[in-house]
Design a protein around this motif. Structure first.
Motif, PDB file in Angstrom:
ATOM      1  N   SER A   1       0.929  -1.106   0.052  1.00 39.92           N
ATOM      2  CA  SER A   1      -0.028  -0.038   0.067  1.00 39.92           C
ATOM      3  C   SER A   1       1.023   1.159  -0.053  1.00 39.92           C
ATOM      4  CB  SER A   1      -0.750   0.096   1.521  1.00 39.92           C
ATOM      5  OG  SER A   1      -0.114   0.035   2.523  1.00 39.92           O
ATOM      6  N   VAL A   2       0.228   2.068  -0.319  1.00 37.93           N
ATOM      7  CA  VAL A   2       0.914   3.695  -0.268  1.00 37.93           C
ATOM      8  C   VAL A   2       1.356   3.982   1.080  1.00 37.93           C
ATOM      9  CG1 VAL A   2       0.530   6.189  -0.255  1.00 37.93           C
ATOM     10  CG2 VAL A   2      -0.041   4.819  -2.098  1.00 37.93           C
ATOM     11  N   PHE A   3       0.622   3.583   2.159  1.00 38.42           N
ATOM     12  CA  PHE A   3       0.781   3.728   3.456  1.00 38.42           C
ATOM     13  C   PHE A   3       2.319   2.972   3.862  1.00 38.42           C
ATOM     14  CE2 PHE A   3       0.981   2.537   7.963  1.00 38.42           C
ATOM     15  CZ  PHE A   3       0.538   3.573   8.674  1.00 38.42           C
ATOM     16  N   SER A   4       2.194   1.856   3.319  1.00 39.58           N
ATOM     17  CA  SER A   4       3.591   1.073   3.623  1.00 39.58           C
ATOM     18  C   SER A   4       4.700   1.613   2.950  1.00 39.58           C
ATOM     19  CB  SER A   4       3.296  -0.371   3.460  1.00 39.58           C
ATOM     20  OG  SER A   4       4.550  -1.149   3.344  1.00 39.58           O
ATOM     21  N   ALA A   5       4.577   2.233   1.952  1.00 47.42           N
ATOM     22  CA  ALA A   5       5.711   2.737   0.872  1.00 47.42           C
ATOM     23  C   ALA A   5       6.081   3.951   1.722  1.00 47.42           C
ATOM     24  CB  ALA A   5       5.079   3.021  -0.518  1.00 47.42           C
ATOM     25  N   VAL A   6       5.310   4.807   2.343  1.00 51.28           N
ATOM     26  CA  VAL A   6       5.763   6.152   2.796  1.00 51.28           C
ATOM     27  C   VAL A   6       6.520   5.775   4.334  1.00 51.28           C
ATOM     28  CG1 VAL A   6       4.845   7.970   4.067  1.00 51.28           C
ATOM     29  CG2 VAL A   6       3.929   7.379   2.160  1.00 51.28           C
ATOM     30  N   ARG A   7       5.852   4.740   5.062  1.00 52.82           N
ATOM     31  CA  ARG A   7       6.660   4.311   6.391  1.00 52.82           C
ATOM     32  C   ARG A   7       7.959   3.579   5.993  1.00 52.82           C
ATOM     33  NH1 ARG A   7       6.718   5.748  10.241  1.00 52.82           N
ATOM     34  NH2 ARG A   7       6.148   4.010  11.924  1.00 52.82           N
ATOM     35  N   LEU A   8       8.143   2.902   4.702  1.00 51.33           N
ATOM     36  CA  LEU A   8       9.295   1.986   4.448  1.00 51.33           C
ATOM     37  C   LEU A   8      10.433   3.310   3.970  1.00 51.33           C
ATOM     38  CD1 LEU A   8      10.991  -0.338   3.699  1.00 51.33           C
ATOM     39  CD2 LEU A   8       9.868  -0.329   1.325  1.00 51.33           C
ATOM     40  N   LEU A   9       9.961   4.352   3.419  1.00 54.28           N
ATOM     41  CA  LEU A   9      10.839   5.380   3.164  1.00 54.28           C
ATOM     42  C   LEU A   9      11.151   6.609   4.335  1.00 54.28           C
ATOM     43  CD1 LEU A   9       9.449   6.190  -0.181  1.00 54.28           C
ATOM     44  CD2 LEU A   9      11.465   5.206  -0.004  1.00 54.28           C
ATOM     45  N   GLY A  10      10.468   6.167   5.562  1.00 54.89           N
ATOM     46  CA  GLY A  10      11.172   7.039   6.456  1.00 54.89           C
ATOM     47  C   GLY A  10       9.866   8.065   7.004  1.00 54.89           C
ATOM     48  N   GLY A  11       8.859   8.119   6.134  1.00 55.10           N
ATOM     49  CA  GLY A  11       7.758   9.063   6.585  1.00 55.10           C
ATOM     50  C   GLY A  11       7.029   8.666   7.731  1.00 55.10           C
ATOM     51  N   SER A  12       6.240   9.841   8.348  1.00 57.75           N
ATOM     52  CA  SER A  12       5.631   9.654   9.518  1.00 57.75           C
ATOM     53  C   SER A  12       4.327   8.888   9.254  1.00 57.75           C
ATOM     54  CB  SER A  12       5.282  11.194  10.028  1.00 57.75           C
ATOM     55  OG  SER A  12       4.273  11.658   9.206  1.00 57.75           O
TER      56      SER A  12
ATOM     57  N   GLU B   1       1.543   9.997  10.334  1.00 62.16           N
ATOM     58  CA  GLU B   1       0.348  10.859   9.872  1.00 62.16           C
ATOM     59  C   GLU B   1       0.540  11.128   8.496  1.00 62.16           C
ATOM     60  OE1 GLU B   1       1.298  11.111  14.121  1.00 62.16           O
ATOM     61  OE2 GLU B   1       2.663  11.328  12.290  1.00 62.16           O
ATOM     62  N   LEU B   2       1.737  11.239   7.887  1.00 60.79           N
ATOM     63  CA  LEU B   2       1.892  11.488   6.546  1.00 60.79           C
ATOM     64  C   LEU B   2       1.343  10.229   5.786  1.00 60.79           C
ATOM     65  CD1 LEU B   2       2.939  13.077   4.270  1.00 60.79           C
ATOM     66  CD2 LEU B   2       5.228  12.070   4.494  1.00 60.79           C
ATOM     67  N   ALA B   3       1.560   9.124   6.277  1.00 60.19           N
ATOM     68  CA  ALA B   3       1.316   7.707   5.411  1.00 60.19           C
ATOM     69  C   ALA B   3      -0.134   7.867   5.450  1.00 60.19           C
ATOM     70  CB  ALA B   3       1.907   6.633   6.231  1.00 60.19           C
ATOM     71  N   TYR B   4      -0.928   8.232   6.635  1.00 62.26           N
ATOM     72  CA  TYR B   4      -2.195   8.111   6.545  1.00 62.26           C
ATOM     73  C   TYR B   4      -2.816   9.160   5.722  1.00 62.26           C
ATOM     74  CZ  TYR B   4      -3.123   4.821  10.398  1.00 62.26           C
ATOM     75  OH  TYR B   4      -3.240   3.711  11.033  1.00 62.26           O
ATOM     76  N   ALA B   5      -2.288  10.203   5.366  1.00 62.23           N
ATOM     77  CA  ALA B   5      -2.703  11.252   4.578  1.00 62.23           C
ATOM     78  C   ALA B   5      -2.718  11.073   3.213  1.00 62.23           C
ATOM     79  CB  ALA B   5      -1.958  12.623   4.735  1.00 62.23           C
ATOM     80  N   LEU B   6      -1.395  10.515   2.731  1.00 60.43           N
ATOM     81  CA  LEU B   6      -1.248  10.200   1.361  1.00 60.43           C
ATOM     82  C   LEU B   6      -2.237   8.929   0.889  1.00 60.43           C
ATOM     83  CD1 LEU B   6       2.754  10.596   0.869  1.00 60.43           C
ATOM     84  CD2 LEU B   6       0.621  12.193   0.213  1.00 60.43           C
ATOM     85  N   GLN B   7      -2.205   7.925   2.111  1.00 64.33           N
ATOM     86  CA  GLN B   7      -3.271   6.939   1.635  1.00 64.33           C
ATOM     87  C   GLN B   7      -4.600   7.363   1.477  1.00 64.33           C
ATOM     88  OE1 GLN B   7      -2.274   3.205   1.326  1.00 64.33           O
ATOM     89  NE2 GLN B   7      -4.431   3.405   0.432  1.00 64.33           N
ATOM     90  N   THR B   8      -5.152   8.177   2.136  1.00 64.78           N
ATOM     91  CA  THR B   8      -6.453   8.785   2.099  1.00 64.78           C
ATOM     92  C   THR B   8      -6.685   9.432   0.844  1.00 64.78           C
ATOM     93  OG1 THR B   8      -6.509   9.051   4.595  1.00 64.78           O
ATOM     94  CG2 THR B   8      -8.081  10.573   3.117  1.00 64.78           C
ATOM     95  N   ILE B   9      -5.486  10.119   0.289  1.00 64.69           N
ATOM     96  CA  ILE B   9      -5.746  10.910  -1.039  1.00 64.69           C
ATOM     97  C   ILE B   9      -5.757   9.966  -2.117  1.00 64.69           C
ATOM     98  CG2 ILE B   9      -4.733  12.376  -2.590  1.00 64.69           C
ATOM     99  CD1 ILE B   9      -3.420  13.953  -0.294  1.00 64.69           C
ATOM    100  N   TYR B  10      -5.058   8.740  -2.116  1.00 61.89           N
ATOM    101  CA  TYR B  10      -4.897   7.822  -2.991  1.00 61.89           C
ATOM    102  C   TYR B  10      -6.226   6.976  -3.013  1.00 61.89           C
ATOM    103  CZ  TYR B  10      -2.459   3.928  -5.329  1.00 61.89           C
ATOM    104  OH  TYR B  10      -1.979   2.739  -5.921  1.00 61.89           O
TER     105      TYR B  10
END
Length: 318
Positions: free
Chosen positions: A233-244, A246-255
């Motif tokens: 998921s986008v959430f996992s990708a953001v977390r894998l790249l070091g994102g917070s 909150e950012l992971a949830y936000a981008l996953q929601t937009i997606y």
């Protein structure tokens, strides 16, 4: 691998069918009149430790039970058999359902060869998981929607065993002109499954499930204890790249919102069935932050629908 694993434990110390262990052990707890213990990691692990002759001194892998109680009833049926036979029945039966679904979309024997060769098929087989079930329920429901709407609704309702993959179905049905029979059938199916689980497993099992959700969210999703590379998921990708978080949830929601809008547009505009069906299944795999690699076996469906449409109507020149 089976030849090298006479005790159903491979040379690396993992059980054959890996994740299926959680299903079988949870079902065993149900048969022992302890269904709520499936959501207790320690008590669930005790059953897994006793399931196979693990080598002394080696770390025993643990597979947590993360599903709603309605799936426990299926797990209990499988646990009537020994682990090896239950795994065989589960894999053969669900693989057959998946292949029948693909064959119903594209009436060509080569479709079965492609479905068997699809990478998601091997991932699902290797983990003893339920990706074939998800694909069969989604695909079967969409195939029967126009001709046997009550049956289609029944199949959609059974998706409650993995509720994150049923979110877009009512939106698509409403946008497509209100497939009321299918929606009513799906609603009654979900309600009947919940009532049956309450009757046979007790309300305390549902309470244990709800109490376990926060721990599942924290450990598996937000902290990635199962491995970020497995969560697709986008959430996992953001977390894998070091994102917070909150950012992971936000981008996953937009997606997810963009994916949902695409589905609503396709169904509202009455796109050809192969196109709108492919859009729904693909978007279903996109919107949830909690989706594992074995779930992606369902992507065989949109590939098959688009292939069937291209063979019938002609592919684009590029």
């Amino acid at each position: 691998l089976l030849v090298m694993s006479p005790q159903l434990i491979d040379p690396q110390g993992k059980n054959i069918g890996t994740d299926f262990m959680t299903v079988w052990s949870a079902g065993t707890l149900v048969l022992n009149d302890r269904p709520a213990d499936a959501y207790n990691y320690q008590k669930h692990f005790e059953v897994q430790r006793a399931a196979l002759p693990w080598e002394a001194g080696k770390k025993i892998p643990y597979y947590g039970w993360l599903y709603p109680p309605i799936f426990l009833m299926v797990a209990a049926g499988l646990a009537l058999l020994s682990y090896g036979w239950a795994l065989t029945l589960w894999m053969v039966g669900t693989l057959w359902a998946y292949l029948v679904t693909v064959r119903s979309i594209l009436h060509d024997r080569t479709a079965l060869m492609a479905a068997l060769a699809f990478p998601g098929t091997f991932v699902n087989l290797g983990h003893g998981q339920n990706g074939f079930v998800t694909a069969a329920l989604l695909g079967g429901g969409l195939l029967l929607l126009e001709t046997r709407s009550y049956v289609a609704g029944f199949l959609f309702g059974l998706m409650a065993y993995k509720p994150q993959f049923g979110v877009l179905i009512p939106l698509a049905l409403l946008a497509g002109g209100g497939h009321w029979r299918a929606m009513i059938s799906a609603s009654f199916t979900v309600l009947a499954a919940i009532l049956a689980s309450c009757l046979f497993l007790g309300l305390e099992t549902w309470q244990a499930f709800f109490n376990s959700l926060s721990l599942t969210r924290d450990l598996v999703l937000e902290q990635g204890s199962a491995g970020w590379e497995r969560i697709q998921s986008v959430f996992s990708a953001v977390r894998l790249l070091g994102g917070s978080i909150e950012l992971a949830y936000a981008l996953q929601t937009i997606y997810g919102v963009l994916a949902a809008m695409a589905v609503i547009w396709a169904w509202h505009r009455r796109a050809p069935a192969p196109i709108k069906n492919a859009a729904l299944v693909t978007a279903t795999m996109m919107i949830s932050p909690y989706i594992f690699d074995y779930d992606l076996v369902a992507l065989a469906l949109p590939i098959t629908w688009l292939t069937a449409w291209g063979l019938r109507e002609g592919f684009l020149s590029w």
